[in-house]
Design a protein around this motif. Structure first.
Motif, PDB file in Angstrom:
ATOM      1  N   GLU A   3       0.830  -1.197   0.000  1.00  0.00           N
ATOM      2  CA  GLU A   3       0.000   0.000   0.000  1.00  0.00           C
ATOM      3  C   GLU A   3       0.875   1.261   0.000  1.00  0.00           C
ATOM      4  N   ASN A   4       1.944   1.244   0.792  1.00  0.00           N
ATOM      5  CA  ASN A   4       2.852   2.397   0.803  1.00  0.00           C
ATOM      6  C   ASN A   4       3.550   2.577  -0.552  1.00  0.00           C
ATOM      7  N   TRP A   5       3.918   1.455  -1.150  1.00  0.00           N
ATOM      8  CA  TRP A   5       4.585   1.535  -2.454  1.00  0.00           C
ATOM      9  C   TRP A   5       3.636   2.073  -3.512  1.00  0.00           C
ATOM     10  N   VAL A   6       2.375   1.643  -3.413  1.00  0.00           N
ATOM     11  CA  VAL A   6       1.387   2.151  -4.373  1.00  0.00           C
ATOM     12  C   VAL A   6       1.156   3.637  -4.153  1.00  0.00           C
ATOM     13  N   LYS A   7       1.099   4.057  -2.910  1.00  0.00           N
ATOM     14  CA  LYS A   7       0.896   5.465  -2.616  1.00  0.00           C
ATOM     15  C   LYS A   7       2.080   6.293  -3.106  1.00  0.00           C
ATOM     16  N   GLN A   8       3.277   5.779  -2.911  1.00  0.00           N
ATOM     17  CA  GLN A   8       4.452   6.516  -3.374  1.00  0.00           C
ATOM     18  C   GLN A   8       4.507   6.574  -4.901  1.00  0.00           C
ATOM     19  N   GLY A   9       4.031   5.553  -5.564  1.00  0.00           N
ATOM     20  CA  GLY A   9       4.033   5.543  -7.020  1.00  0.00           C
ATOM     21  C   GLY A   9       3.070   6.558  -7.597  1.00  0.00           C
ATOM     22  N   LYS A  10       1.999   6.817  -6.890  1.00  0.00           N
ATOM     23  CA  LYS A  10       1.072   7.823  -7.362  1.00  0.00           C
ATOM     24  C   LYS A  10       1.686   9.208  -7.264  1.00  0.00           C
TER      25      LYS A  10
END
Length: 233
Positions: free
Chosen positions: A226-233
């Motif tokens: 979830e953190n990685w997805v948030k950072q990718g956005k």
């Protein structure tokens, strides 16, 4: 009136002549003569003992062969009767013990069956237990002797406790009742059961720890994604 009385003839009453009695007067008998006194026994005359003379005159009785044979036959009959009575009592005791054993076996088998209100049926459950035991034998066909001996039994017992819990409880209680007659066997059974219960409790604890560890790891991975997805956005 006076003249009539004077001239009336007088009636003279003459005394009746005395009659001579027909029967003579009873003769006066003299009193009975007195019994003669017994003769005096002189000291010089000894008294004769009739009993001793009679005993001397009676001959002594001796049993004949027929009498002795009758006595022996009577003893033999009494002996045979006692033997027959003892044999009859022994047969009756054997029959009674066999009947009691049969009744005990019947009651024991009937006590193992589950009650009707429980809804547990023996026939399909017993088939499942046999299938589980055969499956354990098939799985350990190429294994060592210990596994081939223990695995079918373990799978059968496990299936029995799963599909026939009430019947297995009754069987366990009956086995424990007979084991109490042998203290060493009962003590070994108690120790084995305690060891199995401890093993099961440890397995449950380790399973809970493993599940918790897996949940924590899954949670960490999910949070990382979830953190990685948030950072990718």
């Amino acid at each position: 009136a006076l003249g009539g009385i004077a001239f009336s003839p007088a009636v003279a009453f003459a005394e009746a002549p005395k009659r001579k009695p027909i029967y003579d007067e009873a003769e006066h008998y003299s009193p009975l003569p007195s019994a003669p006194s017994p003769p005096a026994i002189l000291p010089s005359q000894p008294i004769q003992d009739n009993s001793s003379s009679n005993e001397d005159e009676q001959p002594s009785w001796t049993p004949t062969p027929t009498d002795r044979l009758a006595v022996q036959v009577g003893r033999a009959r009494l002996f045979l009767y006692s033997v027959a009575v003892a044999a009859e009592n022994k047969v009756n005791q054997t029959v009674d013990s066999a009947f009691d054993l049969e009744q005990s076996f019947t009651r024991t088998i009937a006590s193992l069956a589950p009650p009707r209100e429980s809804g547990e049926k023996l026939m399909p459950g017993a088939i499942y237990v046999l299938v589980a035991a055969m499956a354990g034998s098939i799985l350990t066909r190429n294994r060592n002797v210990v596994l081939r001996a223990t695995m079918p039994f373990a799978l059968g017992v496990g299936a029995g406790w799963t599909v026939l819990p009430i019947t297995m409880r009754n069987v366990s209680d009956l086995a424990w009742k007979y084991e109490q007659k042998f203290p060493a066997v009962a003590e070994s059974h108690v120790k084995l059961r305690e060891g199995i219960q401890k093993t099961i409790s440890f397995a449950k604890v380790h399973r809970e720890v493993g599940v918790q560890y897996v949940d924590d790891k899954v949670t960490d991975v999910r949070e990382a994604l979830e953190n990685w997805v948030k950072q990718g956005k």
